[in-house]
Motif scaffolding. Structure first.
Motif, PDB file in Angstrom:
ATOM      1  N   ARG A 148       0.829  -1.202   0.000  1.00  5.43           N
ATOM      2  CA  ARG A 148       0.000   0.000   0.000  1.00  5.43           C
ATOM      3  C   ARG A 148       0.872   1.264   0.000  1.00  5.43           C
ATOM      4  NH1 ARG A 148      -4.907   0.728  -1.983  1.00  5.43           N
ATOM      5  NH2 ARG A 148      -5.414   2.891  -1.579  1.00  5.43           N
ATOM      6  N   LEU A 149       2.071   1.170   0.520  1.00  7.11           N
ATOM      7  CA  LEU A 149       2.988   2.313   0.490  1.00  7.11           C
ATOM      8  C   LEU A 149       3.256   2.759  -0.947  1.00  7.11           C
ATOM      9  CD1 LEU A 149       5.554   1.081   3.153  1.00  7.11           C
ATOM     10  CD2 LEU A 149       3.885   2.911   3.458  1.00  7.11           C
ATOM     11  N   ILE A 150       3.346   1.791  -1.858  1.00  2.00           N
ATOM     12  CA  ILE A 150       3.608   2.110  -3.262  1.00  2.00           C
ATOM     13  C   ILE A 150       2.362   2.694  -3.920  1.00  2.00           C
ATOM     14  CG2 ILE A 150       4.286   1.162  -5.500  1.00  2.00           C
ATOM     15  CD1 ILE A 150       5.814  -1.038  -3.933  1.00  2.00           C
ATOM     16  N   THR A 151       1.215   2.031  -3.717  1.00  4.32           N
ATOM     17  CA  THR A 151      -0.009   2.529  -4.362  1.00  4.32           C
ATOM     18  C   THR A 151      -0.386   3.909  -3.834  1.00  4.32           C
ATOM     19  OG1 THR A 151      -1.369   1.282  -2.769  1.00  4.32           O
ATOM     20  CG2 THR A 151      -0.898   0.238  -4.887  1.00  4.32           C
ATOM     21  N   ASP A 152      -0.176   4.167  -2.562  1.00  2.00           N
ATOM     22  CA  ASP A 152      -0.458   5.501  -2.022  1.00  2.00           C
ATOM     23  C   ASP A 152       0.451   6.551  -2.653  1.00  2.00           C
ATOM     24  OD1 ASP A 152      -2.433   4.488  -0.408  1.00  2.00           O
ATOM     25  OD2 ASP A 152      -1.258   4.552   1.443  1.00  2.00           O
ATOM     26  N   ASN A 153       1.713   6.169  -2.885  1.00  2.00           N
ATOM     27  CA  ASN A 153       2.671   7.138  -3.425  1.00  2.00           C
ATOM     28  C   ASN A 153       2.356   7.510  -4.869  1.00  2.00           C
ATOM     29  OD1 ASN A 153       4.913   8.837  -3.425  1.00  2.00           O
ATOM     30  ND2 ASN A 153       6.347   7.198  -3.924  1.00  2.00           N
ATOM     31  N   VAL A 154       1.889   6.543  -5.672  1.00  2.00           N
ATOM     32  CA  VAL A 154       1.646   6.841  -7.095  1.00  2.00           C
ATOM     33  C   VAL A 154       0.232   7.356  -7.348  1.00  2.00           C
ATOM     34  CG1 VAL A 154       3.393   5.178  -7.808  1.00  2.00           C
ATOM     35  CG2 VAL A 154       1.010   4.468  -7.716  1.00  2.00           C
ATOM     36  N   ALA A 155      -0.652   7.249  -6.334  1.00  2.00           N
ATOM     37  CA  ALA A 155      -1.960   7.919  -6.361  1.00  2.00           C
ATOM     38  C   ALA A 155      -2.741   7.641  -7.652  1.00  2.00           C
ATOM     39  CB  ALA A 155      -1.790   9.418  -6.150  1.00  2.00           C
ATOM     40  N   ASP A 156      -2.974   6.367  -7.937  1.00  2.00           N
ATOM     41  CA  ASP A 156      -3.826   5.958  -9.059  1.00  2.00           C
ATOM     42  C   ASP A 156      -3.359   6.484 -10.412  1.00  2.00           C
ATOM     43  OD1 ASP A 156      -5.650   4.558  -7.363  1.00  2.00           O
ATOM     44  OD2 ASP A 156      -6.532   6.477  -6.812  1.00  2.00           O
ATOM     45  N   SER A 157      -2.042   6.480 -10.615  1.00  2.00           N
ATOM     46  CA  SER A 157      -1.496   6.969 -11.885  1.00  2.00           C
ATOM     47  C   SER A 157      -0.489   5.964 -12.426  1.00  2.00           C
ATOM     48  CB  SER A 157      -0.823   8.331 -11.702  1.00  2.00           C
ATOM     49  OG  SER A 157      -0.086   8.688 -12.853  1.00  2.00           O
ATOM     50  N   ILE A 168      13.495 -12.461   3.596  1.00  2.00           N
ATOM     51  CA  ILE A 168      12.725 -12.120   2.401  1.00  2.00           C
ATOM     52  C   ILE A 168      11.712 -11.031   2.733  1.00  2.00           C
ATOM     53  CG2 ILE A 168      11.135 -13.002   0.639  1.00  2.00           C
ATOM     54  CD1 ILE A 168      12.544 -15.728   0.936  1.00  2.00           C
ATOM     55  N   TYR A 169      11.116 -11.126   3.906  1.00  2.00           N
ATOM     56  CA  TYR A 169      10.195 -10.083   4.358  1.00  2.00           C
ATOM     57  C   TYR A 169      10.924  -8.738   4.507  1.00  2.00           C
ATOM     58  CZ  TYR A 169       7.178  -7.419   7.493  1.00  2.00           C
ATOM     59  OH  TYR A 169       6.424  -6.428   8.064  1.00  2.00           O
ATOM     60  N   ALA A 170      12.119  -8.750   5.090  1.00  2.00           N
ATOM     61  CA  ALA A 170      12.900  -7.518   5.225  1.00  2.00           C
ATOM     62  C   ALA A 170      13.189  -6.910   3.862  1.00  2.00           C
ATOM     63  CB  ALA A 170      14.200  -7.794   5.982  1.00  2.00           C
ATOM     64  N   LEU A 171      13.552  -7.739   2.897  1.00  2.09           N
ATOM     65  CA  LEU A 171      13.791  -7.266   1.532  1.00  2.09           C
ATOM     66  C   LEU A 171      12.525  -6.633   0.964  1.00  2.09           C
ATOM     67  CD1 LEU A 171      15.168  -7.133  -1.271  1.00  2.09           C
ATOM     68  CD2 LEU A 171      14.585  -9.562  -1.561  1.00  2.09           C
ATOM     69  N   ALA A 172      11.389  -7.295   1.146  1.00  4.05           N
ATOM     70  CA  ALA A 172      10.129  -6.788   0.599  1.00  4.05           C
ATOM     71  C   ALA A 172       9.741  -5.457   1.239  1.00  4.05           C
ATOM     72  CB  ALA A 172       9.028  -7.826   0.809  1.00  4.05           C
ATOM     73  N   VAL A 173       9.878  -5.365   2.554  1.00  2.00           N
ATOM     74  CA  VAL A 173       9.553  -4.112   3.240  1.00  2.00           C
ATOM     75  C   VAL A 173      10.493  -3.001   2.781  1.00  2.00           C
ATOM     76  CG1 VAL A 173       9.446  -2.939   5.473  1.00  2.00           C
ATOM     77  CG2 VAL A 173       8.536  -5.253   5.243  1.00  2.00           C
ATOM     78  N   GLY A 174      11.769  -3.319   2.636  1.00  3.52           N
ATOM     79  CA  GLY A 174      12.715  -2.319   2.148  1.00  3.52           C
ATOM     80  C   GLY A 174      12.327  -1.789   0.784  1.00  3.52           C
ATOM     81  N   MET A 175      11.920  -2.688  -0.119  1.00  2.00           N
ATOM     82  CA  MET A 175      11.478  -2.240  -1.448  1.00  2.00           C
ATOM     83  C   MET A 175      10.249  -1.344  -1.346  1.00  2.00           C
ATOM     84  SD  MET A 175      13.494  -3.374  -3.863  1.00  2.00           S
ATOM     85  CE  MET A 175      12.428  -3.031  -5.275  1.00  2.00           C
ATOM     86  N   CYS A 176       9.276  -1.744  -0.555  1.00  2.00           N
ATOM     87  CA  CYS A 176       8.054  -0.935  -0.417  1.00  2.00           C
ATOM     88  C   CYS A 176       8.360   0.418   0.204  1.00  2.00           C
ATOM     89  CB  CYS A 176       7.027  -1.686   0.427  1.00  2.00           C
ATOM     90  SG  CYS A 176       6.341  -3.150  -0.370  1.00  2.00           S
ATOM     91  N   MET A 177       9.223   0.449   1.200  1.00  2.00           N
ATOM     92  CA  MET A 177       9.596   1.703   1.851  1.00  2.00           C
ATOM     93  C   MET A 177      10.314   2.627   0.869  1.00  2.00           C
ATOM     94  SD  MET A 177       8.643   1.980   5.036  1.00  2.00           S
ATOM     95  CE  MET A 177       8.156   1.030   6.471  1.00  2.00           C
ATOM     96  N   LEU A 207      10.251   2.664  -2.513  1.00  2.00           N
ATOM     97  CA  LEU A 207       9.383   3.174  -3.563  1.00  2.00           C
ATOM     98  C   LEU A 207       8.219   3.980  -2.997  1.00  2.00           C
ATOM     99  CD1 LEU A 207      11.040   0.966  -5.146  1.00  2.00           C
ATOM    100  CD2 LEU A 207       9.120   0.943  -6.704  1.00  2.00           C
ATOM    101  N   GLY A 208       7.846   3.704  -1.773  1.00  2.00           N
ATOM    102  CA  GLY A 208       6.786   4.483  -1.153  1.00  2.00           C
ATOM    103  C   GLY A 208       7.232   5.861  -0.723  1.00  2.00           C
ATOM    104  N   ASN A 209       8.526   6.015  -0.454  1.00  2.00           N
ATOM    105  CA  ASN A 209       9.044   7.300   0.017  1.00  2.00           C
ATOM    106  C   ASN A 209       9.755   8.113  -1.051  1.00  2.00           C
ATOM    107  OD1 ASN A 209       8.122   6.902   2.685  1.00  2.00           O
ATOM    108  ND2 ASN A 209       9.943   5.719   3.217  1.00  2.00           N
ATOM    109  N   THR A 210       9.952   7.548  -2.229  1.00  2.00           N
ATOM    110  CA  THR A 210      10.611   8.278  -3.303  1.00  2.00           C
ATOM    111  C   THR A 210       9.665   9.351  -3.858  1.00  2.00           C
ATOM    112  OG1 THR A 210      11.976   6.386  -3.922  1.00  2.00           O
ATOM    113  CG2 THR A 210      11.686   8.108  -5.580  1.00  2.00           C
ATOM    114  N   ARG A 211      10.122  10.562  -3.898  1.00  2.00           N
ATOM    115  CA  ARG A 211       9.306  11.666  -4.395  1.00  2.00           C
ATOM    116  C   ARG A 211       9.451  11.794  -5.902  1.00  2.00           C
ATOM    117  NH1 ARG A 211       7.573  11.004  -0.163  1.00  2.00           N
ATOM    118  NH2 ARG A 211       5.962  10.319  -1.589  1.00  2.00           N
ATOM    119  N   ILE A 212       8.343  12.044  -6.563  1.00  2.00           N
ATOM    120  CA  ILE A 212       8.338  12.283  -8.002  1.00  2.00           C
ATOM    121  C   ILE A 212       8.205  13.780  -8.225  1.00  2.00           C
ATOM    122  CG2 ILE A 212       7.214  11.759 -10.187  1.00  2.00           C
ATOM    123  CD1 ILE A 212       8.433   9.339  -8.818  1.00  2.00           C
ATOM    124  N   GLU A 213       9.280  14.392  -8.686  1.00  2.00           N
ATOM    125  CA  GLU A 213       9.278  15.855  -8.889  1.00  2.00           C
ATOM    126  C   GLU A 213       8.826  16.187 -10.301  1.00  2.00           C
ATOM    127  OE1 GLU A 213       9.653  17.625  -6.354  1.00  2.00           O
ATOM    128  OE2 GLU A 213      10.527  16.133  -5.004  1.00  2.00           O
TER     129      GLU A 213
END
Length: 200
Positions: free
Chosen positions: A109-118, A183-192, A194-200
């Protein structure tokens, strides 16, 4: 989260032969102090068994701390096994259907929230973090987390009945390298990341 990595893991790493580690994990380089340099995602980290820490190499961005845990365990248990080039979900791993739920549900959900349906924002985000396009879902990208560890992120655009959805896939070889908690740590790291990367 400062005690996320048990110091015993660093002691175990310090007790390993650096040549043996480098043979198993071929993307690793080692200096005279037995500090390991490892490329992870779009950064490079230094793992110091003596100092019991993981830090970004000068000039590289820091990654989420779950990647530090992943890095240490990659050196401890990573194998010189080529990816099988077959994508599977976390539920396809032995024990995964039971493990990856409740507190261990992957926070896509961190990723989907960040890209906001786009879809376009998702594509820009993935390219910004070094992803390569895949012909899956509405849009999908693969990421070479390390030389032997690819991860894919799939995205489906929602509609009036269903919300947008993201999903992580792993190469079938992943359980040759790690236990489920790593594997869970890897997955959370990826979500974090991409979820926190800002798109300028």
């Amino acid at each position: 989260m400062s005690e996320l990595i048990d110091r015993g893991h660093y002691r175990n790493l310090a007790g390993l032969d650096a040549g043996e580690v480098s043979a198993r994990v071929p993307a690793v380089s080692v200096d005279q102090e037995q500090n390991y340099a490892l490329d992870i995602l779009d950064s490079r980290c230094l793992i110091s068994p003596k100092e019991c820490n993981v830090r970004p190499q000068d000039g590289f961005p820091p990654l989420h701390e779950y990647f530090n845990l992943f890095a240490v365990h990659y050196l401890l248990t990573g194998q010189n096994v080529a990816p099988k080039k077959e994508w599977i979900s976390e539920k396809d791993l032995p024990g995964g259907a039971t493990f990856f739920r409740g507190p261990h549900e992957i926070p896509t959900r961190l990723i989907t929230d960040n890209v906001a349906d786009s879809l376009e924002t998702f594509r820009i985000l993935c390219r910004k973090r070094g992803g390569s396009s895949l012909d899956m879902a509405d849009a999908a990208y693969s990421f070479q987390v390390t030389e032997k560890i690819p991860v894919a992120i799939l995205y489906w655009l929602g509609d009036e009945d269903f919300p947008s959805e993201a999903k992580l896939l792993f190469d079938r070889s992943i359980n040759s390298h790690f236990a489920l908690d790593i594997i869970y740590a890897l997955a959370v790291g990826m979500c974090m990341e991409l979820g926190n990367t800002r798109i300028e």
